[in-house]
Design an enzyme around this catalytic site. Sequence first.
Site, mmCIF file in Angstrom:
data_model
loop_
_atom_site.group_PDB
_atom_site.id
_atom_site.type_symbol
_atom_site.label_atom_id
_atom_site.label_comp_id
_atom_site.label_asym_id
_atom_site.label_seq_id
_atom_site.Cartn_x
_atom_site.Cartn_y
_atom_site.Cartn_z
ATOM 1 N N HIS A 16 0.841 -1.207 0.000
ATOM 2 C CA HIS A 16 0.000 0.000 0.000
ATOM 3 C C HIS A 16 0.866 1.243 0.000
ATOM 4 O O HIS A 16 1.554 1.533 0.983
ATOM 5 C CB HIS A 16 -0.936 0.015 1.210
ATOM 6 C CG HIS A 16 -1.933 1.131 1.164
ATOM 7 N ND1 HIS A 16 -2.973 1.146 0.263
ATOM 8 C CD2 HIS A 16 -2.044 2.292 1.859
ATOM 9 C CE1 HIS A 16 -3.687 2.251 0.426
ATOM 10 N NE2 HIS A 16 -3.133 2.978 1.384
ATOM 11 N N ARG A 67 -5.273 15.735 5.981
ATOM 12 C CA ARG A 67 -5.842 15.474 4.657
ATOM 13 C C ARG A 67 -6.009 16.777 3.872
ATOM 14 O O ARG A 67 -5.833 16.790 2.650
ATOM 15 C CB ARG A 67 -7.193 14.751 4.802
ATOM 16 C CG ARG A 67 -7.696 14.200 3.473
ATOM 17 C CD ARG A 67 -8.997 13.439 3.626
ATOM 18 N NE ARG A 67 -10.117 14.337 3.863
ATOM 19 C CZ ARG A 67 -11.393 14.042 3.598
ATOM 20 N NH1 ARG A 67 -11.703 12.869 3.105
ATOM 21 N NH2 ARG A 67 -12.354 14.909 3.850
ATOM 22 N N TYR A 95 -4.853 7.371 -7.062
ATOM 23 C CA TYR A 95 -6.134 8.058 -7.287
ATOM 24 C C TYR A 95 -6.018 9.443 -7.910
ATOM 25 O O TYR A 95 -7.034 10.096 -8.157
ATOM 26 C CB TYR A 95 -6.974 8.118 -6.003
ATOM 27 C CG TYR A 95 -6.302 8.716 -4.794
ATOM 28 C CD1 TYR A 95 -6.283 10.083 -4.590
ATOM 29 C CD2 TYR A 95 -5.703 7.902 -3.837
ATOM 30 C CE1 TYR A 95 -5.686 10.638 -3.477
ATOM 31 C CE2 TYR A 95 -5.090 8.447 -2.721
ATOM 32 C CZ TYR A 95 -5.082 9.814 -2.544
ATOM 33 O OH TYR A 95 -4.474 10.348 -1.441
ATOM 34 N N HIS A 141 -11.786 3.486 -3.102
ATOM 35 C CA HIS A 141 -11.002 4.265 -2.138
ATOM 36 C C HIS A 141 -11.374 3.917 -0.704
ATOM 37 O O HIS A 141 -10.518 3.668 0.144
ATOM 38 C CB HIS A 141 -11.185 5.772 -2.365
ATOM 39 C CG HIS A 141 -10.403 6.597 -1.391
ATOM 40 N ND1 HIS A 141 -10.905 6.955 -0.165
ATOM 41 C CD2 HIS A 141 -9.147 7.083 -1.446
ATOM 42 C CE1 HIS A 141 -9.984 7.646 0.497
ATOM 43 N NE2 HIS A 141 -8.910 7.740 -0.253
ATOM 44 N N ARG A 186 -16.398 5.735 2.270
ATOM 45 C CA ARG A 186 -16.763 7.150 2.167
ATOM 46 C C ARG A 186 -16.916 7.548 0.696
ATOM 47 O O ARG A 186 -17.747 8.361 0.342
ATOM 48 C CB ARG A 186 -15.671 8.029 2.797
ATOM 49 C CG ARG A 186 -15.598 7.938 4.308
ATOM 50 C CD ARG A 186 -14.506 8.869 4.858
ATOM 51 N NE ARG A 186 -13.224 8.196 4.945
ATOM 52 C CZ ARG A 186 -12.106 8.628 4.361
ATOM 53 N NH1 ARG A 186 -12.113 9.720 3.647
ATOM 54 N NH2 ARG A 186 -10.983 7.950 4.501
ATOM 55 N N HIS A 189 -5.543 -0.771 6.531
ATOM 56 C CA HIS A 189 -5.645 -0.297 7.923
ATOM 57 C C HIS A 189 -6.548 -1.219 8.754
ATOM 58 O O HIS A 189 -6.052 -1.907 9.618
ATOM 59 C CB HIS A 189 -6.117 1.167 8.027
ATOM 60 C CG HIS A 189 -5.308 2.123 7.210
ATOM 61 N ND1 HIS A 189 -3.959 2.291 7.405
ATOM 62 C CD2 HIS A 189 -5.635 2.958 6.179
ATOM 63 C CE1 HIS A 189 -3.498 3.184 6.541
ATOM 64 N NE2 HIS A 189 -4.496 3.592 5.777
ATOM 65 N N ASP A 208 2.298 3.371 2.650
ATOM 66 C CA ASP A 208 1.200 4.348 2.639
ATOM 67 C C ASP A 208 1.652 5.769 2.301
ATOM 68 O O ASP A 208 1.902 6.071 1.145
ATOM 69 C CB ASP A 208 0.461 4.272 3.980
ATOM 70 C CG ASP A 208 -0.912 4.937 3.931
ATOM 71 O OD1 ASP A 208 -1.319 5.391 2.850
ATOM 72 O OD2 ASP A 208 -1.588 5.001 4.971
HETATM 73 ZN ZN LIG Z 1 -3.671 4.889 1.987
#
Ligand SMILES: [Zn+2]
Length: 433
Positions: free
Chosen positions: A53, A84, A123, A203, A206, A263, A314
């Site tokens: 990931h 974010r 993405y 994704h 959400r 996660h 990540d």
């Molecule tokens: Zn991620």
Amino acid sequence: MTKLFFGEALLPGGWARNVRVEIADGVIASVVADAAPEGERHAIALPGLGNVHSHAFQRGMAGRTEVAGPASRDNGADTFWTWREGMYRFGLKLTPDDMEAIAALAFAEMLEGGFTHVEEFHYLHHAPDGARYDNVAEMSARIFAAGGAAGIGVTLVPVFYAHGGFGPQPPSARQARFLNDLESYARLVDAARAYGATGVAAHSLRAATLEDVRAVAAMGAPMHIHVAEQTKEVDDCIAALGARPVALLLDNAPVDRSWRLVHATHMDAQETARLAQTGAAAALCPITEANLGDGLFPAKPYLDAGGRIAIGSDSNVRIDAAEELRTLEYGQRLATRTRNVLAMPGGSTGRRLFDLALEGGETGGIAIGASADIVSLDVAAEGDAILDAWIFARAPIDCVWRGGRKLVEAGRHVAKGPIAARARAAMERLRAG
Ligand SMILES: [Zn+2]
């Protein structure tokens, strides 16, 4: 034919001494233990690990989000959600050239850190305003190009992203680069496949409805999804859909061994046991989860129930396979006030962590017919103590081969100079702009 000789090597059957490995066309052609010294000599050989990931572009903001925001923000606390916002601002500026340059640096550092393969959860598909590039897979192609420059194995995982939150809620303008409907997503996946190995992903719950998740999963494998990373995400999911996210996924999607639940931090005891039974891998990203303040994965009950894990870098704030495994174990120690939490009774913690990461990452190991993906260490230790030294003490990586090519020497990627210079120029331009 390349010949490598190791004083000790971790083979699928366990540790072996005086191991000669012969490589032809990037593939391991023979492995002989107790062999006479022949070829290039190194101390210790480990199989390369799979990094399952990564968001390579986030390497460009590493170390740039460690300043507290104003006290008025989010009740004064910096959280995943405030981070974010910074990530969105950074991601909105990235050109295809920037993506390629920064991803190449991340991938070179992955090789230096003991990863020989990466599953890139991608993405940033479109131009910043959401307009399609002439080639819908332009950004995907750049990630494969970066993989080629660094020499790492890449499985691209294009990400389906359609909504701004549970409900579903409409996406925001800052999410315009990510967005597809199922049709345009299928075209993107097809186009990406022309460049290399390609899986699929939604994704998160959400950004994708359960119907979306099922449709995406039917388009290919492996199937990735972020799930239950944040307690707010769990609360919002319960409020909107009446169930916790992992339970919802297990009840409504065909979760099996080809899935990676990224996660899965916040699970109750029932979700933990149920996920373990599916054979899916929980893709743990301990450095990022610590950096973002996500919480602690219930590793002990999950592994005791037979669950599989895999390791991901990540956000790429630091890229180091040993550090990921150390951080995983240390989180458990701090939470339980005990030691060697994830070891088997009487066994080495380093060995258990390495075996779990190797199995979950699905790289081939040092075996005939596998890609020659090998990590050599320079350390004075034997057997499992080698892994305990690598993960918990100091045992630096010396060389790394991927597909038989020696890409890291004396701990440094052989093309690090030009790769790092190009990435640095991109990052400086992004910071100035
Ligand atoms: Zn991620």
